[in-house]
Design a protein around this motif. Structure first.
Motif, PDB file in Angstrom:
ATOM      1  N   ARG A   1       4.261   5.761  -9.071  1.00 10.71           N
ATOM      2  CA  ARG A   1       2.825   5.432  -9.127  1.00 10.71           C
ATOM      3  C   ARG A   1       2.067   6.411 -10.017  1.00 10.71           C
ATOM      4  N   LYS A   2       2.533   7.643 -10.022  1.00  9.73           N
ATOM      5  CA  LYS A   2       1.859   8.641 -10.859  1.00  9.73           C
ATOM      6  C   LYS A   2       2.018   8.280 -12.336  1.00  9.73           C
ATOM      7  N   LEU A   3       3.260   7.904 -12.702  1.00  9.32           N
ATOM      8  CA  LEU A   3       3.537   7.543 -14.103  1.00  9.32           C
ATOM      9  C   LEU A   3       2.831   6.256 -14.485  1.00  9.32           C
TER      10      LEU A   3
ATOM     11  N   VAL B   1      -4.235   6.249  -6.904  1.00  8.92           N
ATOM     12  CA  VAL B   1      -3.787   7.125  -8.000  1.00  8.92           C
ATOM     13  C   VAL B   1      -4.247   6.571  -9.342  1.00  8.92           C
ATOM     14  N   CYS B   2      -4.153   5.240  -9.501  1.00  9.94           N
ATOM     15  CA  CYS B   2      -4.573   4.629 -10.769  1.00  9.94           C
ATOM     16  C   CYS B   2      -6.047   4.899 -11.051  1.00  9.94           C
TER      17      CYS B   2
ATOM     18  N   THR C   1       1.272   0.401  -2.059  1.00  7.99           N
ATOM     19  CA  THR C   1       0.397  -0.308  -2.995  1.00  7.99           C
ATOM     20  C   THR C   1      -0.997   0.301  -2.977  1.00  7.99           C
ATOM     21  N   LYS C   2      -1.515   0.536  -1.758  1.00  4.24           N
ATOM     22  CA  LYS C   2      -2.849   1.154  -1.641  1.00  4.24           C
ATOM     23  C   LYS C   2      -2.869   2.503  -2.351  1.00  4.24           C
ATOM     24  N   LEU C   3      -1.817   3.302  -2.057  1.00  2.00           N
ATOM     25  CA  LEU C   3      -1.773   4.648  -2.648  1.00  2.00           C
ATOM     26  C   LEU C   3      -1.703   4.558  -4.166  1.00  2.00           C
TER      27      LEU C   3
END
Length: 2039
Positions: free
Chosen positions: A69-71, A117-118, A111-113
């Protein structure tokens, strides 16, 4: 994975994969996309943007893991920032919708997380472009936070941080909301959330002014609250937040405009400090709300708050910086000290609290003053601290000031310790009164202050060794003077002990006599203890403390006092058990206190003796040590009853007594107390289970028993961190005190384990347990089995019978004891005993494996494996594993699962794969399952750690499991939340183990391997992105491993940039880089490995990174300016961790080795900057000395002026250690250049190459800088730097001495710097300079004088004067030199001076020799021959003045050396008072100095003796005309009384044997570390000795001595390959043979004189071989010489050895030409061989002749190579010379040996002839000329009977004939020349046959040339040589044949004459021929006029030709000399002459 490398996601490939691979595939694609987007053009991105956005957003729903998610977020942000931004709002809305969703199921959480992050990423990248949407977004996120769990809160905080970062000031409307949310998170129960909140608030404070103005108090309180119950990471993050906010509050300049309408209050420094102080003293209970507890005085601030605040102080000061600290030092220092003052009784109400607070205060001072201030500021700080100490001393209330004093003294000690000798000016400055202030505090009533003062003295002594002795004297004097004051007795005894502990850190030591004084004083104190009851305890303690400290001085000192110590030891215990009983009934509480104190002290002294003087522990001493031991143990068993009788005052003394006894017993071998084992074991068991122990201090007991690697999975506090010093107290838990000096004053003299900080012994109650458990292991292993069983049973019962917290404590003690027992048994390969033992041990360990204490489980797992190791039975081990399997299958609780999973790993570690692979499979299966148990991160961590152990120990067996394990690791890395850092760390360890298992196979190209490799790299990438520093450290070490095994597959540029970012991260903490020590270590370990292979690439990548990155990345070290090298140097200066500094130095060394030559300017500039940035006072002083010295040489002064470029300086005030390293680097750079281009040391060439290409750079062009750096370093305050500077100067002088100055021919380039060299050396000769610096300076002086740079004597005198001054100083011998250091230090100085003089004298003599005989090659140190233009005798005259003194001192030094090198069995014969320059007690230390200098002194002495020719009868003669006094050493009078005066002959003999003895002793047992310099000097000394007749006669007359010497030289030649050493040895051999020859000649002569000529027949035979000719090996000089020569020859020409060539005779091989060194050796050996016959009797000569001839002819044969121009190779020339010498030997003619010689010589000649036509036609390469010359030598040098026998003569003649036929002109010329010499031979029997055979042949040749006229110079020469031969024939011929010969010769000559016409047009060859013929005719005509006339008359043609030629000649003479006044009529003159003579 290759399919993932595309711009759009390859969905086809993606859909075919399984779950795990999908995640991997996505991550790989995102990684690639990030690089690709940055490299793709904007238009291409826009084309595909829509699809790409859709793909990325759809991934949000596929529940991506944390790294993914970070990437994903990062890529989305990059995509919008490159492409179009219009659809970004849709993306933001989508994310917001996902966050709002009501779905709370765990599967939806990712998904929420991901959406959170996005959002963070988008706002961070796009910032204000997103306009006003942020209020909704932030509102939405904050709303979501209310219901979020910890992961959600964590991600939200980080996301908010990013949003704030992107928006900057624009986010002001939300600041308050975010602040409120973050406040609540800062005290969250999840530690990760607290860290994230701290980061968010740190971002917020950049814009939110209220945080550091109006809300400052509440922010601070909030941080204090956050520290409660925090972990290390939280403390680092929150302290950073608090420190930065407070720093901002202090320095902020608030805008005065209307915009800042909030009434901002200014905050003063006092308020901020007050605020921090409140947190430190009261914790988080706020200011006003003093809770009930507080009022009752029971609450104490929790330690974690105090530690957190301590770190905040450090961050606060570091943020403000060093300059700020310098300005505000006084205020800051007094505030910090006030934290432990009595005005805050809370902080110091109990000793435990006081110790902890003191630690925190020390840490603040150490890190700020020690870390931020430069040396100059530190010196100022020392003064301030001194004043504070004076003030505090005056405070009457002891309790009020004691802790402040302790902190101040400790910091003072640390500061001076780190400043080293740079602090010298401070101590000399009387206004500061530094030493007085410390000495006065030693009498302070508080014991902790006295100890701190003593420790401070210790630090001063270590830093400034010259103060050690004076301080010791002062303390001893006060101690003797104040014996009646209890404070003085303890205080000064502490001080003396601390100073004695410093001696081992000071190489120069203390005077030997101090030991005696201390011992006497200690005895006195012990004896007088009983006299005064008020002082008895103190005196007893002081006495034993002094003795214990004295033991640290080592065997050399202690051996003299051992008897007295053992006597005291014996007396301190009662002689028998009965006496002990009577003692018990007699004493009272006080006497027992003193008695126990005394006995504990005695035990400590003996313990100190055993640990520091192991060499003295002989059988006898051990026997004397033992008797008191049983009594000591008896007392131990009685202690409890004594305690009952006398109550609590004895409690502490009895614990101390126990501990001391246990410590001593641990050190002694168990056999020594065998009788008491059971008693001791019982006492130990009682101690371990005693009912009154409440504290469970597992952290000091267990770590040593656990495996180092296993500690990593426990608390991070067990690891090394920068805050270890204060974090330690949290480890121990609230009830336990940290270590502190007052708990055990005896530790003050021990070397501290952790660097330079104060020793920190734990309280006795704790340390006794730790000693008891250690000793239990030893004792339990040595008692009988039944005893063992009983004790174990007893221990198990005691665990069962206790309850609750006590049970945990007992269990802890018992397990640690049993662990140490198992560890001891395993180590000593013992056995456990009966079955019962196994059962007990198992029960115990199993219990501990399931203990709630993780450390205990860890230790139990280790013992579990040790148990299996000790039992050593496969079935038992398998049973243990099965137990764990069953437990793991059934148990559900975390404790059992963690304990048993680690137990499995440990078993594998100790038993290597538990033999069967089935176990391995089941183990791995269970651990896989546990590793995926996401409900408990602990279980995952332990299981994965255990798995990593199994991977490590299984080795190749693990291959089958590599793939599944790797995919498990990757899956977990991609899915475990970042909040569980410990799981990630274990995953990193597994990955590391896997990479090691795969090893070099990772280079392979098969599909399976490349898949594995990609997975490994992917795993590393995931870990690199992890926020946790320790996980990043794991990633780096994994990449390091990969780089080692598969370097091509690791992307170097990204790895280097990652390393540099971490290393030079712009963190504001003290250190320049990451706050995590382990991460910095990992980075440097990796860098170090990278630069070993690819230094240049690494350096380039680092600079590239610096250029690409933003300005603010590297505030401190600007890589752009100084490169990676400079950045590392700056880091080295700031870093304190020893291991890190070592790695930085190694890295720099590797970079230097591979790049210094290419980047010369950069490196030299760096070093120069570091050295020039030293404290300014040095630079100023150096200029003054320069000015006065130079006078008119103004140009040099500019080299050394202080620097002006202060501003651009990257290095601010580097520490002395960094400067020393820079100086060492310069020396290394010079060495590197030496191996590179020769232009580095040739200024003309360098300038020329620089012109050709300006990028070229050469060292010689930087010479001024090198001299300047050496000067700066050599004149610094720091002694270490002075030594490095002098070393640098020495290297520069040695390397550049011979570089000529092109502008002034005949001068050298260094000459212009002579003033600088003089100025750099002068300070080293002042009286206060330490001896090691003076010794080094002497070496530089002698090198400078010897280098021949300075030719003018007046200039030389400056440096020479320095040596003269030191000679004056040392003349008084060992007595007169400084008493500050050990006597061996003065020995070092004296010998350094003598060695320097010796070197100068040797050079002077050599120059004198070279000057006298410029052509003769002298045998001297080749490298020292300088054709210096200095007047050769001048230097010798300079030395000559002092030679009388010197020779006497040299002889004394050599005599000392000879005594010291005697074997130990002669020790009793050595003089009791020592030698001339050493004392008997310090002889061991002195030996080393003698070893370093004897060789040159020996050479010089030998030269001196040679120069006097052994004729200075009385050693006092030379000295009588000296004005100076000379040492009355007992030289040359031996050890006998001076009354017996020796005859001169005896004196010479003594000296001769002294030099010879030392040389032979050294040469015959060459140690591997013997330097080339020593060996060469030794051989040159022997050469010098044998240059004079007298010593030669000694050697000649003593055959055994000669043989001994030859054997020694033979060994030298065998063991040392260096040609120069072998040549020098051969020269000595030659001299020995000459000596033997002289001796034989002398004996023959005297025999002839005595016996008269009449009885000649009966003359005895002299020489070796006597009448029989036999040579006995070992008894024969000649035989020894032959061995040696054969050794040399065969080594150079193996073909000479028939055994090697495999055939008995001559084996044909191609001749070879030897290298120059080889040729010289062979030539030298041949010279020696040719001398040998002269040493033998005639019979003896017959024995050796065949060998000598074989070798000589062999050399000729093997090296006769054809060279251009007909030259002979040097070896051939030498062998011909040797042949000539042998053949002309008188032995060949002596009647007794004549016939044998003749036979042998004929054979030799045959051998030479055979060389020509060998059996097989291979030897065609031989040079005919060499062989012909050899034949000629035979013909001319032997008696005729050898060569005239027909068969030989015929063969010789044939050879000549054959050679004449050879077409090669050179051969022909040489042949004619040889024949010329044969024809002239006076004996017709020899020469006639040659003439008969060869004359006609020559005649034909000449006529042939005559016919075709010579065409070139070669033919011309042949013709001339031929004519010469014919002329010889004419002279040799008998009268009646002459006319015919002349008749043949003349026509040939006349035919070459030219007439006047043809003379003009003739070629130069024809003209030369004409001149030659004419000249010869002129000579022959008058000699044989009759023949001449008749010939001319009979042939008119000849006559006409002759006349025409003469006329033509006259014409040409006219033409040539038309102007000469003598040419009246030259033609007539000559024609008249002719007419009168001939016609």
């Amino acid at each position: 994975m290759e399919l993932a490398h595309s711009l759009l996601l390859n969905e086809e490939a993606y859909n075919q994969l399984g779950e795990v691979q999908k995640a991997e595939f996505i991550f790989e694609w995102l990684r690639y996309l990030e690089k690709l987007l940055l490299a793709t053009s904007r238009n291409d991105v826009r084309e595909k943007q829509k699809t790409l956005v859709e793909q990325l957003l759809s991934l949000l729903n596929s529940s991506p893991g944390p790294p993914t998610r970070k990437l994903l977020a990062k890529n989305l942000a990059i995509l919008y920032s490159i492409g179009d931004t219009f659809s970004v709002h849709e993306a933001i809305d989508k994310c917001n919708d996902l966050i709002r969703s009501k779905d709370d199921s765990p599967s939806y959480l990712p998904t929420k997380l991901a959406a959170v992050v996005c959002l963070g990423s988008l706002y961070k990248k796009l910032g204000r472009i997103l306009g006003n949407t942020f209020t909704d977004t932030v509102g939405n996120i904050l709303k979501a936070m209310k219901s979020a769990e910890s992961q959600g809160r964590y991600e939200i905080m980080l996301s908010l941080q990013n949003i704030l970062n992107g928006l900057g000031a624009a986010a002001a409307p939300c600041h308050r909301d975010v602040y409120k949310a973050a406040r609540s998170c800062l005290t969250d129960r999840s530690m990760a959330v607290r860290c994230a909140a701290a980061k968010c608030l740190l971002e917020l404070q950049n814009e939110a002014i209220f945080m550091w103005s109006t809300d400052l108090d509440s922010v601070a309180t909030l941080c204090f609250k956050s520290f409660e119950g925090s972990n290390y990471d939280v403390r680092i993050s929150v302290s950073k937040l608090l420190g930065i906010i407070l720093a901002k509050a202090v320095i902020s300049k608030h805008p005065g405009t209307a915009a800042s309408r909030q009434s901002i209050r200014r905050v003063s420094l006092e308020e901020v400090l007050e605020l921090l102080g409140t947190g430190f003293l009261r914790g988080s209970s706020g200011f006003l709300r003093a809770s009930g507890d507080m009022l009752k005085g029971t609450s104490s601030v929790s330690r974690d708050v105090r530690v957190g605040v301590t770190q905040a102080y450090v961050v606060f000061v570091s943020t403000l910086g060093g300059a700020w600290l310098e300005k505000n030092f006084a205020a800051f220092f007094s505030h910090i000290l006030s934290l432990v003052s009595q005005s805050h009784p809370k902080a110091t109400q109990t000793q435990i609290d006081a110790v902890c607070c003191r630690r925190c205060v020390s840490f603040i001072l150490r890190t700020t003053i020690g870390g931020l201030l430069g040396e100059k500021a530190q010196l100022a700080a020392v003064k301030d601290i001194c004043q504070a100490i004076w003030k505090l001393k005056k405070v009457m209330d002891v309790a009020a000031s004691q802790h402040m004093l302790v902190c101040a003294l400790q910091e003072l000690g640390n500061l001076i310790h780190n400043l080293g000798t740079t602090a010298a000016p401070l101590l000399q400055d009387s206004s500061t009164g530094l030493l007085d202030s410390i000495l006065s505090v030693i009498l302070h009533p508080s014991i902790s202050v006295r100890l701190a003062a003593a420790w401070c003295l210790h630090c001063i002594a270590v830093a400034l060794p010259s103060y050690l002795t004076p301080l010791l004297d002062r303390c001893l004097e006060r101690l003797t003077g104040h014996k009646s004051s209890p404070e003085a007795v303890t205080g000064f005894s502490f001080a003396v002990a601390a100073l004695l502990g410093a001696v081992k850190h000071c190489p120069l030591g203390i005077p030997h006599g101090k030991g005696k004084i201390i011992m006497t004083l200690a005895e006195d104190l012990l004896c007088s203890a009983a006299q005064n009851s008020r002082l008895s305890a103190q005196r007893t303690q002081a006495g034993w403390l002094l003795i214990s400290a004295l033991m640290t001085l080592g065997p050399a000192v202690v051996s003299h006092h051992l008897a007295r110590v053992l006597l005291l030891w014996k007396c301190v215990f009662p002689p028998s058990p009965k006496d002990l009983e009577t003692e018990k009934s007699r004493g009272d509480s006080f006497t027992w206190q003193v008695t126990l104190e005394g006995r504990a002290g005695a035990l400590c002294a003996i313990k100190s003796f055993v640990s520091h003087c192991g060499d003295l522990l002989t059988e006898e001493v051990i026997q004397r040590l033992l008797p008191p031991l049983p009594c000591a143990v008896d007392l131990l068993t009685q202690l409890s009853s004594i305690l009952k009788m006398y109550g609590s005052p004895l409690k502490t003394p009895s614990v101390v007594y126990r501990q001391r006894l246990y410590e001593l017993l641990i050190l002694l071998p168990p056999e020594t107390y065998e009788g008491n084992l059971c008693a001791i074991l019982r006492e130990l068991a009682a101690d371990l289970t005693a009912p009154d122990i409440q504290v469970a201090a597992s952290t000091f007991l267990l770590p040593p028993l656990c495996h180092q690697d296993d500690l990593l999975i426990l608390s991070p506090l067990l690891r090394e961190t920068d805050h270890r010093f204060i974090e330690e107290q949290l480890l121990l838990g609230n009830g336990v005190a940290c270590g502190s000096l007052e708990y055990d004053p005896y530790s003050i003299y021990e070397k501290d384990v952790e660097g330079d900080s104060v020793p920190k012994p734990l309280p006795p109650a704790l340390s006794v347990i730790s000693s008891a458990s250690k000793l239990f292991g030893v004792v339990c292993a040595h008692v009988g089995e039944t005893q063992r069983l009983l004790i174990l049973e007893q221990l198990l019962d005691s665990i069962k019978h206790t309850k609750g917290a006590r049970q945990q404590v007992v269990q802890l003690h018992v397990v640690s004891s049993v662990s140490s027992f198992l560890k001891y048994v395993a180590g000593s390969k013992g056995c456990l005993g009966p079955e019962e033992m196994k059962r007990f041990a198992l029960t115990l360990v199993t219990g501990a494996l399931e203990s709630p204490n993780p450390l205990l489980r860890c230790a139990a797992a280790e013992s579990w494996a040790r148990l299996a190791q000790v039992v050593d039975d496969g079935a038992f081990a398998a049973g243990l594993a099965q137990v764990s399997f069953d437990k793991l299958k059934s148990a559900r609780d975390v404790v059992t699962r963690t304990g048993h999973s680690l137990a499995l790993g440990s078993l594998h570690r100790y038993l290597g794969g538990i033999s069967s692979s089935q176990h391995l499979n089941s183990c791995i299966a269970i651990l896989y399952t546990l590793a995926q148990d996401s409900t408990s991160p602990d279980v995952q961590t332990w299981a994965l750690h255990s798995l990593s152990l199994i991977i490590d120990s299984a080795g190749p067996l693990y291959y089958v499991h590599v793939e599944p394990t790797l995919s498990l690791i990757i899956m977990l890395l991609l899915n475990v939340p970042p909040t569980h850092a410990e799981v990630h760390q274990s995953l990193g360890r597994c990955l590391n183990a896997l990479i090691t298992t795969l090893g070099p196979e990772l280079q392979g190209n098969s599909t399976s391997i490349s898949t594995l490799r990609t997975s490994c790299l992917l795993g590393c990438a995931v870990m690199q992105d992890n926020p946790d520093c320790l996980v990043q450290a794991q990633a780096i070490s994994c990449l390091q491993q990969l780089h080692m095994f598969a370097p091509r597959h690791v992307n170097l540029s990204s790895l280097v940039s990652c390393l540099c970012e971490i290393l030079l991260d712009n963190s504001v903490l003290v250190n320049l880089c990451s706050p995590y020590l382990l991460l910095r270590r990992a980075v440097l370990a990796c860098l170090r490995q990278l630069v070993q292979r690819e230094a240049a690439e690494v350096s380039e990548h680092a600079v590239m990174l610096a250029k690409d990155s933003r300005e603010e990345l590297t505030p401190d070290a600007n890589i752009r300016e100084v490169g990676l090298e400079g950045a590392l140097l700056i880091l080295l200066d700031k870093e304190t961790d020893e291991r890190l500094c070592h790695d930085i130095k190694e890295t720099l060394n590797y970079m230097l080795t591979s790049m210094a030559v290419e980047k010369l300017s950069l490196w030299l500039k760096l070093c120069k900057d570091v050295l020039a940035a030293s404290a300014d006072f040095t630079a100023v002083t150096c200029v003054d000395t320069m000015q006065e010295e130079e006078g008119d040489k103004g140009d040099d002064a500019s080299v050394l002026t202080t620097r002006r470029d202060e501003k651009s300086h990257p290095f601010t005030n580097p520490r002395w250690a960094t400067r020393v390293f820079a100086a060492e680097c310069v020396c290394r750079i010079i060495n590197q250049c030496e191996n590179a281009n020769s232009a580095h040391f040739d200024i003309a060439l360098a300038q020329e190459m620089k012109k050709r290409d300006s990028r070229n750079d050469f060292l010689v062009l930087h010479l001024a800088d090198l001299i300047r750096m050496a000067f700066m370093a050599a004149t610094d305050h720091s002694d270490q730097l002075r030594l490095s500077g002098l070393e640098m100067l020495l290297v520069v002088i040695r390397r550049f001495a011979t570089v000529p100055e092109p502008e002034f021919p005949g001068h050298v380039i260094l000459e212009q710097y002579q003033a600088n060299v003089g100025a750099a050396l002068r300070p080293a000769f002042t009286s206060e300079t330490p001896p090691d610096v003076t010794a080094k300076a002497c070496q530089v002086c002698s090198a400078w004088i010897a280098s021949g740079v300075v030719s003018d004597l007046n200039d030389l005198r400056r440096v020479h004067q320095l040596l003269v001054s030191s000679l004056t100083k040392i003349q008084a011998g060992k007595e007169a030199l400084s008493h500050l250091y050990n006597e061996s230090a003065s020995t070092m100085e004296i010998l350094a001076v003598l060695k320097a003089w010796a070197e100068v004298y040797i050079i002077a003599v050599q120059r004198h020799k070279n000057h006298r005989q410029p052509l003769k090659t002298t045998t001297c140190l080749e490298d020292s021959i300088r054709n210096g233009s200095c007047s050769s005798d001048g230097l010798l005259d300079l030395v000559y003045a002092d030679l009388g003194t010197l020779s006497r001192l040299w002889l004394a030094a050599l005599q000392d050396f000879a005594l010291l090198t005697l074997p130990s069995e002669f020790a009793s014969q050595l003089p009791a008072e020592g030698g001339a320059f050493y004392t008997a007690e310090t002889s061991e230390n002195a030996k080393l100095h003698y070893y370093n200098s004897w060789a040159l002194i020996l050479h010089a002495t030998a030269l001196w003796l040679t120069s006097t020719g052994f004729v200075v009868a009385d050693p006092d003669e030379g000295a009588s005309n000296l004005s100076r006094p000379v040492t009355p050493t007992s030289m040359c009078q031996g050890s006998s009384s001076g009354a017996t005066i020796k005859s001169p002959e005896d004196v010479y003999t003594d000296r001769f044997h002294l030099i010879l003895g030392i040389s032979v002793e050294f040469l015959c047992s060459l140690r591997s570390d013997a330097t080339m310099e020593s060996i060469t000097a030794c051989l040159h000394a022997l050469q010098a000795l044998l240059d004079v007749p007298w010593p030669r006669s000694k050697i000649g007359s003593d055959q055994d001595l000669g043989i001994e010497l030859l054997n020694v030289l033979h060994r030298v030649i065998l063991t040392r390959e260096s040609p120069s050493i072998q040549l020098a040895s051969l020269e000595v051999v030659r001299q020995i043979i000459c000596a033997a020859q002289e001796h034989v000649k002398e004996k023959r002569r005297s025999a002839e004189v005595d016996d008269g000529a009449a009885e000649k027949e009966t003359l005895p035979e002299f020489g070796e071989g006597k009448d029989t000719g036999g040579l006995v090996p070992g008894k024969s000089l000649v035989f020894a010489t032959l061995e040696l020569c054969v050794c040399i020859l065969v080594r150079q020409l193996p073909e000479l050895n028939p055994k090697l060539t495999g055939s008995p005779g001559v084996k044909a091989t191609k001749p070879q030409i030897l290298l120059e060194d080889g040729s010289r050796l062979v030539s030298a050996a041949l010279v020696i061989l040719s001398e040998l016959p002269a040493v033998c009797s005639p019979e003896g000569s017959i024995s050796i002749l065949p060998t000598i001839l074989y070798l000589t002819i062999g050399v000729l044969r093997e090296t006769a190579v054809k060279l251009p121009g007909g030259q002979l190779s040097s070896t051939v020339a030498a062998s011909l010379q040797a042949l000539k010498g042998i053949l002309s030997s008188p032995m060949a003619r002596a009647e007794k040996s004549r016939t044998a010689w003749t036979d042998l010589l004929r054979s030799a000649l045959t051998t030479i002839l055979d060389c020509w036509d060998p059996v097989d036609e291979t030897h065609q390469e031989l040079d005919e000329v060499s062989l012909l010359t050899a034949i000629t030598v035979f013909i001319l040098s032997t008696s005729p009977e050898v060569t005239t026998i027909p068969c030989l003569q015929k063969r010789c003649i044939d050879k000549f004939k054959a050679t004449l036929e050879i077409k090669d002109p050179v051969v022909q010329i040489k042949t004619y020349q040889l024949l010329h010499s044969i024809f002239q031979y006076p004996n017709p029997a020899v020469s006639y046959p040659y003439i008969y055979s060869l004359a006609s042949c020559i005649m034909e040749k000449l006529q042939e040339i005559d016919k075709r006229k010579p065409e070139n110079t070669a033919e011309l020469q042949i013709f001339q040589e031929g004519i010469k031969v014919l002329e010889t024939l004419v002279t040799v011929a008998e009268e009646h044949h002459r006319s015919q010969l002349v008749a043949c010769l003349l026509p040939i000559l006349i035919s070459f004459l030219l007439d006047e016409n043809s003379l003009g047009s003739a070629t130069s060859i024809m003209r030369n021929l004409h001149d030659f013929a004419l000249q010869n005719l002129m000579q022959i005509g008058p000699q044989y006029s009759s023949v001449f006339k008749s010939l001319v008359a009979s042939s008119p043609a000849l006559k006409a030709r002759l006349e025409a030629a003469i006329k033509g000649n006259q014409e040409s003479v006219k033409v040539k000399i038309p102007t000469s006044k003598y040419t009246k009529s030259p033609g007539k003159n000559s024609s008249i002459q002719l007419k009168t003579s001939f016609l």
